[in-house]
Scaffold this motif. Structure first.
Motif, mmCIF file in Angstrom:
data_model
loop_
_atom_site.group_PDB
_atom_site.id
_atom_site.type_symbol
_atom_site.label_atom_id
_atom_site.label_comp_id
_atom_site.label_asym_id
_atom_site.label_seq_id
_atom_site.Cartn_x
_atom_site.Cartn_y
_atom_site.Cartn_z
ATOM 1 N N UNK B 66 0.834 -1.192 0.000
ATOM 2 C CA UNK B 66 0.000 0.000 0.000
ATOM 3 C C UNK B 66 0.870 1.243 0.000
ATOM 4 N N UNK B 67 0.321 2.335 -0.499
ATOM 5 C CA UNK B 67 0.990 3.629 -0.424
ATOM 6 C C UNK B 67 -0.042 4.643 0.029
ATOM 7 N N UNK B 68 0.352 5.497 0.955
ATOM 8 C CA UNK B 68 -0.523 6.562 1.431
ATOM 9 C C UNK B 68 0.001 7.871 0.854
ATOM 10 N N UNK B 96 4.227 15.068 8.304
ATOM 11 C CA UNK B 96 3.819 13.670 8.298
ATOM 12 C C UNK B 96 4.530 12.874 9.385
ATOM 13 N N UNK B 97 3.821 12.055 10.051
ATOM 14 C CA UNK B 97 4.409 11.227 11.082
ATOM 15 C C UNK B 97 4.490 11.918 12.425
ATOM 16 N N UNK B 159 -0.626 -7.605 4.996
ATOM 17 C CA UNK B 159 0.291 -6.552 5.441
ATOM 18 C C UNK B 159 -0.266 -5.175 5.094
ATOM 19 N N UNK B 163 -1.089 -2.384 7.872
ATOM 20 C CA UNK B 163 -0.324 -1.152 7.973
ATOM 21 C C UNK B 163 -1.069 0.063 7.431
ATOM 22 N N UNK B 164 -1.981 -0.157 6.472
ATOM 23 C CA UNK B 164 -2.670 0.982 5.862
ATOM 24 C C UNK B 164 -4.189 0.938 6.047
ATOM 25 N N UNK B 187 -0.417 1.766 11.305
ATOM 26 C CA UNK B 187 0.770 2.571 11.602
ATOM 27 C C UNK B 187 1.482 3.192 10.404
ATOM 28 N N UNK B 188 1.300 2.665 9.179
ATOM 29 C CA UNK B 188 2.050 3.257 8.078
ATOM 30 C C UNK B 188 1.295 4.377 7.380
ATOM 31 N N UNK B 189 0.082 4.675 7.865
ATOM 32 C CA UNK B 189 -0.594 5.848 7.342
ATOM 33 C C UNK B 189 0.213 7.072 7.731
ATOM 34 N N UNK B 190 0.205 8.059 6.849
ATOM 35 C CA UNK B 190 1.047 9.234 7.097
ATOM 36 C C UNK B 190 0.571 10.009 8.321
ATOM 37 N N UNK B 192 -0.341 8.651 11.110
ATOM 38 C CA UNK B 192 -0.052 7.909 12.335
ATOM 39 C C UNK B 192 1.294 8.393 12.849
ATOM 40 N N UNK B 193 1.365 8.847 14.105
ATOM 41 C CA UNK B 193 2.634 9.425 14.570
ATOM 42 C C UNK B 193 3.766 8.406 14.578
ATOM 43 N N UNK B 194 4.953 8.878 14.230
ATOM 44 C CA UNK B 194 6.113 7.985 14.173
ATOM 45 C C UNK B 194 6.411 7.374 15.536
#
Lengths: 417, 246
Positions: B66-68, B96-97, B159, B163-164, B187-190, B192-194
């Motif tokens: 996936x890509x956000x 982001x993050x 996955x 993650x997305x 968690x890999x959404x932009x 979602x805080x790092x």
């Protein structure tokens, strides 16, 4: 009448045969496996997310820690992705050095696999021998990069530095002295290339030794022949690559079919299996070590004859030398800009794959034009292989699960990322 | 194909256009890699064609992710003026993050937020292809599952779901795969805080592991400054062009 039910068993994550942190939930009928549910992610570190918040070069070190048994191959995929987007030329010598170290890495990985898989199936001695040989190759890692494992040696545009003129020697200590010390330092009187020459001359003999221990070993064959047969169709359906695919009889090797670095110019063969069982995968990997040895020899010969630059002179991507920095104002500015801001990669996306020892390791890199990646995704071979676990293992006995985990050659650094 | 797209010239691109026709929304051939974009409703049948057509025959799906596209092309914080605060300015900015859930930005200039990207390999023809589809709905992104086409995509889709939060319709076993049991969020959404939302520690009184809101780390940026257009690069490109022209 008594009712007989299947029962569920937990395997791992703290199990010596789980190769790290694999947790399997097994549904068993007696000792026959009816269903496998691998639980992964116990080593998930969000490498891909971390990379999104760092300049490109900062993530090279993360690559080593993905598949921590084939470090430089991972770096290779990552730097190739960046080079592809930047359009940077890599000096020829750097490409030969990369070819050399990719193959050293392959031997390192296969030795690790051979040793640990042997250990899983009850062959203790191979493990000890394999680690003896790994030590020598890790010394090569250390000689070029200063680190035995997490080298961060490949950089966009080349490699960090040229091969050392002197191979580091063992110093005298409580443990290494007298004749023992002489034996250890016997190959280490010249450069690293001399050392590798001596190593490659000797290595086929050592592979013969391993084969004496295992190839015709009755117990080894009982544990591996006709276990975990992967048909060519299954291998394709499940996205398998590397030795898993080749052992099933499909002749496919990125080094031959889509050559990168200098693989088009070296001479080697692709071993292919016929049955696709654990034993075939063992044979394929052992033969790959011999082929890697051949490639290393050819690389050493070329590298001896052709000195030259090992990293690009494009100072937007790679730093100028220290000497230049002290003489030249512009070099100093380049150095400062590079280390404070990194470099900007043009917007676009690329997929760079290498034939890592375990299969196709690839990096899918998306850039929006900034000095850090927008999205980075690592295609890990072990991840794809392990996903086929349930299909392949169903109907086998419980001990065969262990044989299968071993033959997948999984490393959780890259499965969980 | 819209009029602005360059005419595809490689054999593969022409073949794809002939076989897929209108189902292929866009073909791109940057850097020797072919990418096609398909509409989400065509995702599954395009995959079938790509696998089964004897001239295409992409037997293997190597990768799917996936890509956000949220925050595409945005800067984390502007660093144009000098300040006594130095790098710590970056902590305050909304990048982001690092932004909170409540204060997350909404995608304004990206038509669709989530995309799924698959990388196919044809061993027969020694060819690679990238296929992308944007999910129609940003709130509940979904796409047809490719498990019936390539069984190996199973974990890759799990996955992307984990993650997305992209839902794959028809997936036989769409569970989380990489994150913790009972994890909340994607968690890999932009947005979602790092540093994450919760942290874990062992509580000696309760004699068990407890989850708490993150307090032990501060959100920081490690990129001193996000830079995109830099005169150095324009100059280098101009020089390269001049060299090639000679």
């Amino acid at each position: 009448m008594q009712e007989i039910k299947n029962y569920t068993m937990n395997f791992g994550p703290q199990h010596p045969a789980a190769h790290g942190v694999l947790r399997l939930v097994l549904e068993l009928d007696g000792e026959t496996v009816m269903r496998v549910d691998p639980h992964i992610g116990l080593l998930h570190r969000a490498t891909e997310k971390l990379a999104e918040s760092k300049p490109f070069n900062h993530s090279i070190g993360y690559m080593d820690r993905l598949d921590y048994v084939s470090m430089m191959c991972n770096e290779h995929a990552y730097v190739r992705a960046i080079e592809n987007l930047l359009g940077v030329e890599v000096p020829e010598r750097a490409q030969w050095i990369r070819t050399l170290f990719d193959e050293i890495t392959r031997i390192l990985n296969h030795l690790m696999w051979l040793g640990s898989n042997g250990l899983d199936l009850g062959a203790m001695a191979v493990f000890l021998y394999a680690f003896r040989d790994r030590e020598e190759l890790m010394d090569c890692y250390e000689a070029v990069s200063g680190a035995r494992m997490h080298a961060a040696y490949y950089r966009p545009g080349g490699v960090y530095r040229d091969l050392p003129d002197v191979m580091p020697r063992y110093a005298e200590s409580k443990w290494h002295k007298g004749q023992d010390l002489e034996r250890l330092n016997e190959w280490r009187n010249g450069s690293m290339l001399d050392f590798l020459d001596a190593f490659t001359d000797d290595f086929p003999r050592r592979v013969d030794e391993y084969e004496t221990l295992l190839t015709d070993n009755r117990i080894w064959k009982q544990r591996t022949v006709d276990i975990g047969i992967v048909s060519p169709e299954q291998a394709l359906q499940w996205g398998m690559s590397g030795p898993m695919l080749r052992a099933s009889g499909i002749e496919w090797d990125l080094r031959k079919k889509q050559p990168y670095a200098r693989y088009a110019e070296v001479d080697f063969d692709i071993p292919v299996g016929s049955r696709g069982d654990c034993y075939d995968r063992y044979l394929v990997r052992v033969e790959e070590m011999r082929q890697s040895n051949r490639i290393i020899k050819q690389c050493v010969r070329w590298l001896r004859a052709n000195p030259g630059p090992v990293i690009t002179r494009n100072f937007k991507v790679a730093p100028p030398s220290r000497v230049e920095m002290k003489r030249d104002m512009e070099a100093l500015i380049h150095h400062f800009k590079l280390f404070t801001e990194g470099y900007m990669v043009p917007a676009g996306e690329t997929y760079a794959a290498v034939e890592a020892p375990k299969g196709e390791f690839a990096v899918y890199l998306v850039s929006d034009g900034a000095n850090k990646p927008f999205r980075m995704h690592c295609r890990a071979p072990s991840f794809a292989h392990l996903s086929s676990m349930d299909t392949i293992v169903r109907g086998h006995m419980l001990p065969d699960v262990v044989a299968m985990i071993g033959t997948y050659d999984v490393v959780f650094g890259e499965v969980d990322r | 194909m819209t009029a602005t797209d360059p005419v595809p010239h490689s054999a593969l691109a022409q073949l794809l256009q002939a076989r897929l026709g209108a189902r292929c929304a866009r073909i791109d051939e940057a850097r020797g890699q072919t990418t096609i974009e398909v509409l989400p409703e065509n995702w599954f049948n395009v995959a079938m064609t790509l696998r089964d057509d004897p001239q295409l025959q992409f037997e293997q799906l190597m990768d799917l992710c996936g890509v956000d596209y949220l925050s595409w092309g945005e800067v984390e914080w502007q660093g144009d003026e000098a300040s006594w605060q130095g790098f710590s300015r970056g902590v305050e900015g909304a990048g982001p993050g690092r932004f909170s859930w409540a204060g997350r930005p909404r995608p304004a200039h990206v038509p669709h937020r989530f995309a799924v990207v698959a990388h196919l390999l044809s061993i027969r023809h020694n060819q690679r292809l990238r296929v992308r589809a944007y999910c129609a709905d940003d709130e509940l992104p979904s796409l047809a599952s490719l498990v019936p086409v390539w069984p190996g995509v199973n974990w890759f889709e799990r996955e992307a779901f984990d993650l997305f939060g992209i839902v794959f319709e028809g997936h036989p076993d769409l569970r989380r795969i990489l994150t913790d049991y009972g994890f909340v969020g994607h968690p890999f959404r932009k947005d979602f805080p790092l540093i994450g939302n919760v942290e874990v520690r062992y509580d000696a009184d309760k004699k068990r592991v407890v989850y708490e809101p993150v307090a032990s780390v501060q959100p920081r940026v490690t990129v001193p400054r996000t830079i995109r257009d830099d005169s150095r690069y324009e100059q280098a490109q101009a020089e390269a062009k001049a060299r090639d022209g000679k």
